[in-house]
Write an enzyme that holds these catalytic residues in place. Structure first.
Site, mmCIF file in Angstrom:
data_model
loop_
_atom_site.group_PDB
_atom_site.id
_atom_site.type_symbol
_atom_site.label_atom_id
_atom_site.label_comp_id
_atom_site.label_asym_id
_atom_site.label_seq_id
_atom_site.Cartn_x
_atom_site.Cartn_y
_atom_site.Cartn_z
ATOM 1 N N ARG A 67 50.792 -6.766 26.370
ATOM 2 C CA ARG A 67 50.046 -7.539 27.368
ATOM 3 C C ARG A 67 49.079 -6.684 28.175
ATOM 4 O O ARG A 67 48.279 -7.220 28.933
ATOM 5 C CB ARG A 67 51.026 -8.224 28.324
ATOM 6 N N LYS A 176 68.429 -2.885 17.766
ATOM 7 C CA LYS A 176 69.658 -3.429 18.318
ATOM 8 C C LYS A 176 69.449 -3.794 19.788
ATOM 9 O O LYS A 176 68.511 -3.288 20.409
ATOM 10 C CB LYS A 176 70.805 -2.423 18.173
ATOM 11 N N HIS A 206 69.521 3.924 14.707
ATOM 12 C CA HIS A 206 68.973 5.279 14.570
ATOM 13 C C HIS A 206 70.038 6.310 14.238
ATOM 14 O O HIS A 206 69.724 7.372 13.686
ATOM 15 C CB HIS A 206 68.209 5.683 15.838
ATOM 16 N N LYS A 210 70.359 10.010 11.192
ATOM 17 C CA LYS A 210 70.642 11.407 11.521
ATOM 18 C C LYS A 210 71.153 12.155 10.297
ATOM 19 O O LYS A 210 71.943 11.641 9.508
ATOM 20 C CB LYS A 210 71.654 11.488 12.672
ATOM 21 N N GLU A 244 78.246 10.533 26.524
ATOM 22 C CA GLU A 244 76.999 10.909 27.168
ATOM 23 C C GLU A 244 77.287 11.361 28.590
ATOM 24 O O GLU A 244 78.187 10.829 29.248
ATOM 25 C CB GLU A 244 76.020 9.734 27.178
ATOM 26 N N ASP A 263 77.034 -2.091 23.235
ATOM 27 C CA ASP A 263 75.902 -1.182 23.096
ATOM 28 C C ASP A 263 76.130 -0.141 22.012
ATOM 29 O O ASP A 263 75.186 0.254 21.316
ATOM 30 C CB ASP A 263 75.633 -0.485 24.436
ATOM 31 N N HIS A 268 76.868 1.545 16.244
ATOM 32 C CA HIS A 268 76.951 2.961 15.877
ATOM 33 C C HIS A 268 78.342 3.353 15.374
ATOM 34 O O HIS A 268 78.500 3.911 14.288
ATOM 35 C CB HIS A 268 76.607 3.851 17.070
ATOM 36 N N LYS A 366 79.561 6.646 29.387
ATOM 37 C CA LYS A 366 78.525 7.308 30.174
ATOM 38 C C LYS A 366 79.189 8.179 31.237
ATOM 39 O O LYS A 366 80.324 7.936 31.638
ATOM 40 C CB LYS A 366 77.627 6.272 30.863
#
Length: 514
Positions: A67, A176, A206, A210, A244, A263, A268, A366
């Site tokens: 946009r 995803k 992704h 790897k 993470e 998530d 994954h 996390k």
């Protein structure tokens, strides 16, 4: 000048490079959501890196759709800046000049029919000017709720359909998450397949691009050393971890209401489980590989009772990396009463002869102790140890650990005698690292996956059945958590809530501390 549609080969390219040996034929890529962070940090640099390595045709075209009130020069500068900042390979002006000739930008929103008509005209112009041959992929780097609208617009404008009676192709790439639960995933698959046949749908995960993930297959099926031990007779359990150390500041719009299980575990980690537990395929043809993954996912179930075999948590404030960091509820954009989990752990069982009785522990979170993704295959203890008890006090279980990130490689842990006059045995490790063993740099995951899209190579992309089976596995746990209430708090910088440790302790096991 038009480029022939036969597969083009760069005469200057070093044929000894076997990592990404195939070159895409004439084609173009359209990115929806081209102004987003994913496009700037991953997609644009990956496209340049592929071009820099001679893996894209000279007439390749990249079209952005967004946009923003940009013209072609504005878009070219955005791509240029993204490449200079994030590309993996050195910047070469001649490569950039050739790539820049194929850049186009179309302004519009997803509900704007005229904008999609302009996009269709741009694609036709690229076929004539750049010789893209009617071959185009559409990358949907947009929120999942926009997938149906964009797909319908691609169908309405004729962009989704190649010319009848030719070998032209049209493909769609979807990021995803693939749905919110089984029902929404089935609806999404139906909507997408009404526009694109399943063989033209590429669902990006992704992690599957790897190098180390693909090395799971090489490790298992190219070596006689491991496969005889890869079963319930010798394996005690498997731990699959994606940790993470960062928080979720600025990501509330995407993450709130999604959580760690949707998530990461649904896609994954269940894909990593499938690659770890699958039987040997008859070949590495995409259909054969997918068949074996589907068999594993169809045999996988979350182990009950979920109150004891799963854990979920939400990080609170604490210290990490020498800095004081806020808890999730203090992060911008999250409601003060949010019940979104930032930590999820589950026990899976694979009901096959090979894996009967072997628990697979999956966890993701996390603000954990460090950033690491790994698969740890932990073996049973030797049935008989002809040593004094004191000699093996420091001996643990043998383990094979596949490190996916950040320091890609494989570690083996086994017992060895401590130097000295006494017989004392303790754990030692044997380590293989990609950075030490090979002089070549591994391609970035999006390089591999984008090239596979342009080549029509679907091996590393989950199909409908895999996505729906993953939701069948996860949905019962999510329903149980929804009925239970709030996630358990854990301090930032730790390794998750106490319930996660209890989850393994109930069977006398414990989590690895990477």
């Amino acid at each position: 000048m038009s480029v022939t549609r036969k597969q083009w080969r760069n005469p200057l390219r070093d044929d000894r490079d076997k990592r990404l040996p195939r070159i895409a034929g004439p084609c173009g890529l359209v990115i929806f959501g081209v102004t987003g962070d994913l496009s700037r940090r991953k997609l644009m640099p990956a496209i340049y890196d592929l071009a820099n390595r001679g893996l894209l045709p000279p007439g390749f075209a990249l079209t952005g759709f967004a946009r923003r009130d940009w013209n072609g020069e504005d878009f070219s500068k955005v791509v240029h800046d993204a490449v200079r900042e994030h590309a993996r390979t050195p910047f070469r002006q001649d490569v950039w000049d050739r790539l820049a000739e194929g850049l186009r930008f179309v302004q519009g929103s997803f509900d704007d029919d005229e904008a999609f008509d302009r996009l269709a005209e741009t694609v036709r112009e690229l076929d004539e000017v750049r010789g893209t041959g009617g071959n185009h992929a559409f990358y949907l780097s947009v929120p999942p709720k926009a997938f149906p609208l964009v797909c319908r617009q691609l169908a309405r404008s004729g962009l989704s359909t190649a010319t009848t009676g030719t070998d032209q192709w049209r493909r769609v790439v979807i990021e995803k998450p693939f749905g919110h639960d089984l029902h929404s995933a089935q609806d999404l698959n139906r909507i997408v397949n009404e526009v694109f046949p399943e063989e033209s749908v590429f669902r990006i995960d992704h992690y599957l691009g790897k190098e180390t993930v693909q090395n799971i297959l090489a490790l298992r099926f190219a070596n006689q050393l491991f496969e005889p031990l890869w079963n319930a007779h010798y394996v005690d359990h498997v731990q699959i971890t994606m940790a993470e150390d960062i928080g979720l500041g600025g990501r509330a719009g995407y993450y709130d209401g999604i959580g760690a299980a949707r998530d990461v575990i649904q896609n994954h980690l269940l894909q990593l489980l499938a690659l770890t537990a699958m039987e040997e395929p008859v070949s590495f043809h995409p259909k054969a590989l997918r068949t074996e993954k589907v068999k594993v996912l169809a045999a996988t179930r979350p182990m009950a009772p979920f109150t004891e075999t799963t854990a979920r948590g939400q990080y609170t404030g604490g210290w990490q990396g020498g800095q004081k960091v806020p808890g999730l509820l203090d992060e911008g954009g999250f409601a003060s009463d949010s019940v979104t989990e930032t930590y999820a752990a589950m026990t899976m069982e694979v009901n096959t002869r090979r894996w009967a009785g072997v628990p697979f522990y999956l966890r993701s979170g996390k603000r954990l102790g460090r950033r690491v993704t790994e698969i740890a295959v932990v073996f049973k203890r030797a049935p008989h140890l002809p040593f004094d008890a004191t000699a093996t006090e420091e001996l643990g279980e043998n383990a094979l650990v596949i490190r996916v990130q950040p320091d890609e490689g494989v570690t083996m842990r086994f017992g060895s005698k401590v130097p000295g006059t006494a017989m004392q045995i303790r754990d030692v490790t044997m380590d293989f690292g990609y950075g030490h063993a090979f002089t070549e740099d591994s391609p970035e995951a999006y390089e591999r996956l984008l090239l596979d899209v342009l080549l029509g190579e679907p091996s590393l992309f989950p199909m409908n059945e895999e996505v729906e089976l993953s939701w069948r596995i996860l949905d019962p746990v999510l329903a149980s958590w929804h009925a239970e209430g709030v996630p358990e708090p854990y301090a930032a910088g730790t390794w998750g809530p106490p319930s996660a440790d209890r989850m393994l302790a109930r069977t006398g096991r414990h989590w690895r501390r990477p």
